[in-house]
Write a protein that holds these residues in place. Structure first.
Motif, PDB file in Angstrom:
ATOM      1  N   ALA A  50      39.990  48.719  43.685  1.00  0.00           N
ATOM      2  CA  ALA A  50      40.836  48.651  43.956  1.00  0.00           C
ATOM      3  C   ALA A  50      41.656  46.873  43.306  1.00  0.00           C
ATOM      4  CB  ALA A  50      41.791  48.023  44.825  1.00  0.00           C
ATOM      5  N   GLY A  51      40.380  46.334  42.290  1.00  0.00           N
ATOM      6  CA  GLY A  51      40.631  45.928  40.959  1.00  0.00           C
ATOM      7  C   GLY A  51      40.688  43.981  41.375  1.00  0.00           C
ATOM      8  N   VAL A  52      39.625  44.103  42.859  1.00  0.00           N
ATOM      9  CA  VAL A  52      39.157  42.926  43.919  1.00  0.00           C
ATOM     10  C   VAL A  52      37.523  42.710  42.611  1.00  0.00           C
ATOM     11  CG1 VAL A  52      38.857  41.718  45.452  1.00  0.00           C
ATOM     12  CG2 VAL A  52      40.613  43.279  45.587  1.00  0.00           C
ATOM     13  N   ARG A  53      37.876  41.257  42.033  1.00  0.00           N
ATOM     14  CA  ARG A  53      36.369  40.655  41.995  1.00  0.00           C
ATOM     15  C   ARG A  53      36.095  39.038  42.560  1.00  0.00           C
ATOM     16  NH1 ARG A  53      36.847  45.611  40.425  1.00  0.00           N
ATOM     17  NH2 ARG A  53      36.311  46.190  38.292  1.00  0.00           N
ATOM     18  N   GLN A  54      34.792  39.822  42.068  1.00  0.00           N
ATOM     19  CA  GLN A  54      34.391  38.204  42.831  1.00  0.00           C
ATOM     20  C   GLN A  54      34.695  36.918  41.537  1.00  0.00           C
ATOM     21  OE1 GLN A  54      29.826  37.500  42.452  1.00  0.00           O
ATOM     22  NE2 GLN A  54      29.759  35.859  43.211  1.00  0.00           N
ATOM     23  N   GLY A  55      34.921  36.108  42.743  1.00  0.00           N
ATOM     24  CA  GLY A  55      35.619  35.024  41.949  1.00  0.00           C
ATOM     25  C   GLY A  55      37.090  34.590  41.863  1.00  0.00           C
ATOM     26  N   GLN A  56      37.804  35.653  42.516  1.00  0.00           N
ATOM     27  CA  GLN A  56      39.557  35.781  42.290  1.00  0.00           C
ATOM     28  C   GLN A  56      40.029  34.894  43.170  1.00  0.00           C
ATOM     29  OE1 GLN A  56      40.646  39.509  42.766  1.00  0.00           O
ATOM     30  NE2 GLN A  56      40.646  40.239  40.656  1.00  0.00           N
ATOM     31  N   ARG A  57      41.205  34.687  43.084  1.00  0.00           N
ATOM     32  CA  ARG A  57      42.046  33.691  43.752  1.00  0.00           C
ATOM     33  C   ARG A  57      42.339  34.717  45.548  1.00  0.00           C
ATOM     34  NH1 ARG A  57      42.608  28.432  43.831  1.00  0.00           N
ATOM     35  NH2 ARG A  57      42.254  27.722  41.512  1.00  0.00           N
ATOM     36  N   LEU A  58      42.579  34.111  46.506  1.00  0.00           N
ATOM     37  CA  LEU A  58      42.807  35.248  47.326  1.00  0.00           C
ATOM     38  C   LEU A  58      44.402  36.062  47.356  1.00  0.00           C
ATOM     39  CD1 LEU A  58      41.722  33.056  50.391  1.00  0.00           C
ATOM     40  CD2 LEU A  58      40.666  34.850  49.524  1.00  0.00           C
ATOM     41  N   LYS A  59      45.325  34.996  46.782  1.00  0.00           N
ATOM     42  CA  LYS A  59      46.503  35.726  46.790  1.00  0.00           C
ATOM     43  C   LYS A  59      46.446  37.082  45.502  1.00  0.00           C
ATOM     44  CE  LYS A  59      49.268  32.062  47.621  1.00  0.00           C
ATOM     45  NZ  LYS A  59      50.840  30.869  47.050  1.00  0.00           N
ATOM     46  N   LEU A  60      45.677  36.631  44.251  1.00  0.00           N
ATOM     47  CA  LEU A  60      44.894  37.341  43.269  1.00  0.00           C
ATOM     48  C   LEU A  60      45.041  38.855  43.707  1.00  0.00           C
ATOM     49  CD1 LEU A  60      46.054  38.862  40.682  1.00  0.00           C
ATOM     50  CD2 LEU A  60      43.736  37.618  39.833  1.00  0.00           C
ATOM     51  N   ALA A  61      43.559  38.749  44.641  1.00  0.00           N
ATOM     52  CA  ALA A  61      42.969  40.120  45.446  1.00  0.00           C
ATOM     53  C   ALA A  61      44.255  40.626  46.347  1.00  0.00           C
ATOM     54  CB  ALA A  61      41.712  39.207  46.147  1.00  0.00           C
ATOM     55  N   GLN A  62      44.910  40.000  46.922  1.00  0.00           N
ATOM     56  CA  GLN A  62      45.609  40.921  48.314  1.00  0.00           C
ATOM     57  C   GLN A  62      46.510  41.300  47.713  1.00  0.00           C
ATOM     58  OE1 GLN A  62      46.200  37.384  50.526  1.00  0.00           O
ATOM     59  NE2 GLN A  62      45.241  38.585  52.353  1.00  0.00           N
ATOM     60  N   ARG A  63      47.479  41.055  46.484  1.00  0.00           N
ATOM     61  CA  ARG A  63      48.233  41.670  45.655  1.00  0.00           C
ATOM     62  C   ARG A  63      47.366  42.978  45.466  1.00  0.00           C
ATOM     63  NH1 ARG A  63      50.544  37.080  42.694  1.00  0.00           N
ATOM     64  NH2 ARG A  63      48.869  37.710  41.042  1.00  0.00           N
ATOM     65  N   LEU A  64      46.465  42.892  44.515  1.00  0.00           N
ATOM     66  CA  LEU A  64      45.615  44.241  44.074  1.00  0.00           C
ATOM     67  C   LEU A  64      45.309  44.900  45.091  1.00  0.00           C
ATOM     68  CD1 LEU A  64      43.127  42.773  41.438  1.00  0.00           C
ATOM     69  CD2 LEU A  64      45.400  43.888  40.760  1.00  0.00           C
ATOM     70  N   CYS A  65      44.821  44.515  46.029  1.00  0.00           N
ATOM     71  CA  CYS A  65      44.655  45.438  47.527  1.00  0.00           C
ATOM     72  C   CYS A  65      45.309  44.486  48.712  1.00  0.00           C
ATOM     73  CB  CYS A  65      43.110  45.468  47.018  1.00  0.00           C
ATOM     74  SG  CYS A  65      42.379  46.771  48.682  1.00  0.00           S
ATOM     75  N   PRO A  66      46.167  45.802  48.615  1.00  0.00           N
ATOM     76  CA  PRO A  66      46.913  45.534  50.083  1.00  0.00           C
ATOM     77  C   PRO A  66      46.804  45.324  51.953  1.00  0.00           C
ATOM     78  CG  PRO A  66      48.553  45.941  48.816  1.00  0.00           C
ATOM     79  CD  PRO A  66      47.652  46.225  48.444  1.00  0.00           C
ATOM     80  N   GLU A  67      45.841  46.497  51.519  1.00  0.00           N
ATOM     81  CA  GLU A  67      44.987  46.627  52.690  1.00  0.00           C
ATOM     82  C   GLU A  67      43.858  45.541  52.564  1.00  0.00           C
ATOM     83  OE1 GLU A  67      44.170  49.437  50.010  1.00  0.00           O
ATOM     84  OE2 GLU A  67      45.749  48.013  50.752  1.00  0.00           O
ATOM     85  N   LEU A  68      43.510  44.751  51.913  1.00  0.00           N
ATOM     86  CA  LEU A  68      42.047  44.101  51.950  1.00  0.00           C
ATOM     87  C   LEU A  68      42.632  43.487  53.575  1.00  0.00           C
ATOM     88  CD1 LEU A  68      39.381  43.341  50.177  1.00  0.00           C
ATOM     89  CD2 LEU A  68      41.008  41.462  49.537  1.00  0.00           C
ATOM     90  N   GLU A  69      40.439  43.847  54.057  1.00  0.00           N
ATOM     91  CA  GLU A  69      40.369  42.253  54.960  1.00  0.00           C
ATOM     92  C   GLU A  69      39.418  41.650  54.669  1.00  0.00           C
ATOM     93  OE1 GLU A  69      38.801  43.609  59.113  1.00  0.00           O
ATOM     94  OE2 GLU A  69      38.511  45.799  57.964  1.00  0.00           O
ATOM     95  N   LEU A  70      40.410  40.651  55.542  1.00  0.00           N
ATOM     96  CA  LEU A  70      39.133  39.169  54.446  1.00  0.00           C
ATOM     97  C   LEU A  70      38.317  38.364  55.845  1.00  0.00           C
ATOM     98  CD1 LEU A  70      42.177  36.940  52.733  1.00  0.00           C
ATOM     99  CD2 LEU A  70      40.521  38.848  51.921  1.00  0.00           C
TER     100      LEU A  70
END
Length: 554
Positions: A50-70
């Protein structure tokens, strides 16, 4: 290309790499990511797609993948889950170095001869690791012996296509780690060729990589082509180490010694110690002794062996590699992780509980319990020293660590805590108590935007549990707050423990709607600051029509 001399040969190293191991160690449905320091540390294949990468900020990661479980990082679980992998590799040689959970290394020279060469050894290790993980063997995870030009990557391969575990062989640990990520066996003497096309950021020195980029040296090969003397003059000791790595050499030349000094420290327990927790406190004291012995000899070490023995004759040992100075607290953490991993793997199941069921409720026996804890330095080299802070601050920090170790030995590991800033809106949410020596990273940074957060005039006293109060208007009716943060009337009285206090001034509300996406955690509340007669200021909270006293101001 420069090469090593006969006295500067780089040993062959085999590395086992398990991609995204922090994700493997936590539970969660795909897509899932592990966070550290407000950024993505590792993520699953579904999240990466979905576009999540190591080093990304959480907001960007959740915007790229709304169903992301942290999930927060769990180093203890990482070590415990990695123990079967280390045990599988240990079947080929006892000299297993745990670089970090998910990454370990072994020397190739002895095992390679015994198991029929480097290719055969890599294949056997790959199969053993796959069996330990309970996964089918992926062909690309076990390298053959291709020529460098056939398999050499132009950049570090993306982890999206990486199997669960890969094996790589090269000259030296640094190159072997990259070889494991690429899943290749680099022929002896051709490590510099293998490294040449990697970007200089692969050397691990961000400042040096930025400077080399500005100088027109974007690749490891371009940097390695520079004369060693010029690199030492221009970039100093750190540049020299990076230049040696780029050339496929060891970070520093070998220092021959007539006799290796015995600097190991140990503690014997008589009678045997039935619990593993006291060993953690002892490890801190032993680490201090180890640092003192190393300093007295003018040496430093790259690895520390943690060894334990039990009254029934069982022993276990594990090498931990580290870069820089491994503090007493950090070494004690590794001892604790390793003991828990061994117990979780059944190495010491039932130690000290007498009946062998591991629940600690049996009658003690003489043949159970820990009898020895030993810390042995390995990979000794001359100590180049470290930069002290102004006014002896580093010395003061060392004294604090020693004092803390003594206090925790009396009060227990959680008996001494430090305050760490945390994210939140209310005063009780903006600080947490963490046991001294335990790492802490807030899931969301404390300085992140927090809509509805109180202004920065913090209360002097925060109640452990908010106390129920009543807030009345001039007619004696309860003051209410609607869904649009509208106040039904001006607060006139606050009733605290049956005593009425007149309100001389008030401000608010600060509404907060939290966890609206999860019905089990959803909260809607609003906070008020009021000044009652006598000049005393209170922080009040209204939630579900009920008022509470949350804190007080001086």
């Amino acid at each position: 290309m420069a090469s090593g001399t006969a006295d500067d040969r780089t040993p062959r190293v085999l590395v086992v790499w398990c991609p995204d191991w922090p994700v493997v160690a936590v539970t969660g449905d795909d897509p899932v990511a592990v966070t550290e320091g407000g950024r993505i540390l590792a993520c699953s294949e579904g999240a990466r797609a979905a576009g999540v990468r190591q080093g990304q900020r959480l907001k960007l990661a959740q915007r790229l993948c709304p169903e992301l479980e942290l999930r927060d990082r769990d180093p203890e679980a990482e070590t415990r889950r990695f123990e079967p992998v280390v045990a599988a590799v240990e079947a080929f040689t006892p000299r297993v170095e745990v670089i970090r959970p998910g990454l370990c290394a072994i020397p190739v020279k002895g095992p390679g001869r015994y198991f029929g060469g480097e290719e055969a050894l890599a294949a056997k290790v790959g199969r053993a690791v796959a069996d330990a993980l309970g996964q089918p063997l992926v062909p690309d995870a076990v390298p053959g012996a291709p020529a460098v030009e056939e398999r050499q990557p132009t950049a570090p391969p993306p982890a999206a296509t990486a199997p669960r575990a890969r094996v790589g062989v090269a000259d030296g640990l640094f190159a072997a780690v990259l070889a494991a990520r690429a899943g290749v066996l680099v022929p002896a003497g051709r490590t510099a060729e293998f490294l040449a096309s990697y970007p200089v950021s692969a050397l691990g020195d961000e400042a040096l990589a930025e400077l080399l980029g500005r100088l027109g040296l974007p690749t490891v090969g371009a940097f390695a082509a520079l004369p060693a003397e010029s690199v030492a003059d221009r970039f100093g000791p750190s540049g020299t180490v990076a230049h040696r790595l780029a050339r496929g050499l060891q970070p520093r030349p070998l220092v021959l010694r007539d006799e290796e000094p015995d600097l190991a420290v140990e503690q014997r327990f008589d009678p045997p110690e039935p619990s593993a927790e006291p060993l953690v406190f002892v490890a801190r004291a032993l680490a201090e002794q180890l640092h003192q012995r190393l300093a007295g000899a003018g040496l430093t070490c790259r690895r520390v062996a943690v060894e334990v023995a039990c009254a029934d004759g069982r022993t276990a040992s594990r090498l931990w590699r580290h870069e820089g100075r491994l503090s007493a607290t950090a070494l004690a953490e590794r001892v604790r992780w390793q003991l828990q991993a061994w117990q979780g793997a059944g190495t010491f199941t039932g130690t000290g509980d007498g009946d062998g069921d591991g629940n600690g409720n049996g009658e003690g026996r003489e043949d159970t319990g820990f009898t020895l804890l030993r810390l042995a330095p390995d990979g000794l080299s001359p100590d180049q020293g470290r930069q002290l802070a102004l006014w002896g601050q580093a010395v003061a920090d060392d004294r604090v660590e020693r004092a803390v170790a003594r206090v925790q030995a009396v009060l227990g590991h959680a008996g001494l805590r430090r305050i760490e800033p945390a994210g939140g809106r209310g005063p009780g949410e903006q600080a947490v108590k963490v046991p001294w020596g335990e790492p802490y990273e807030a899931a969301v940074p404390a300085d992140a935007p927090w809509p509805g957060r109180l202004p920065e005039v913090w209360p002097a006293v925060v109640l452990r549990e908010p106390a129920p109060v009543r807030v009345l208007d001039g007619a004696g009716r309860p003051v209410m707050v609607d869904g649009r943060a509208g106040v039904s009337a001006r607060p006139a009285l606050v009733v605290v423990r049956g005593r009425e206090e007149r309100v001389d001034g008030w401000t608010g509300p600060w509404p907060a709607v939290e966890y609206w996406w999860d019905q089990s955690l959803a909260r809607r509340r609003a906070r008020f600051q009021v000044v009652v007669e006598g000049g005393r200021a209170l922080l009040l909270t209204v939630e579900g029509g009920a008022w509470y006293l949350e804190a007080g101001y001086d």
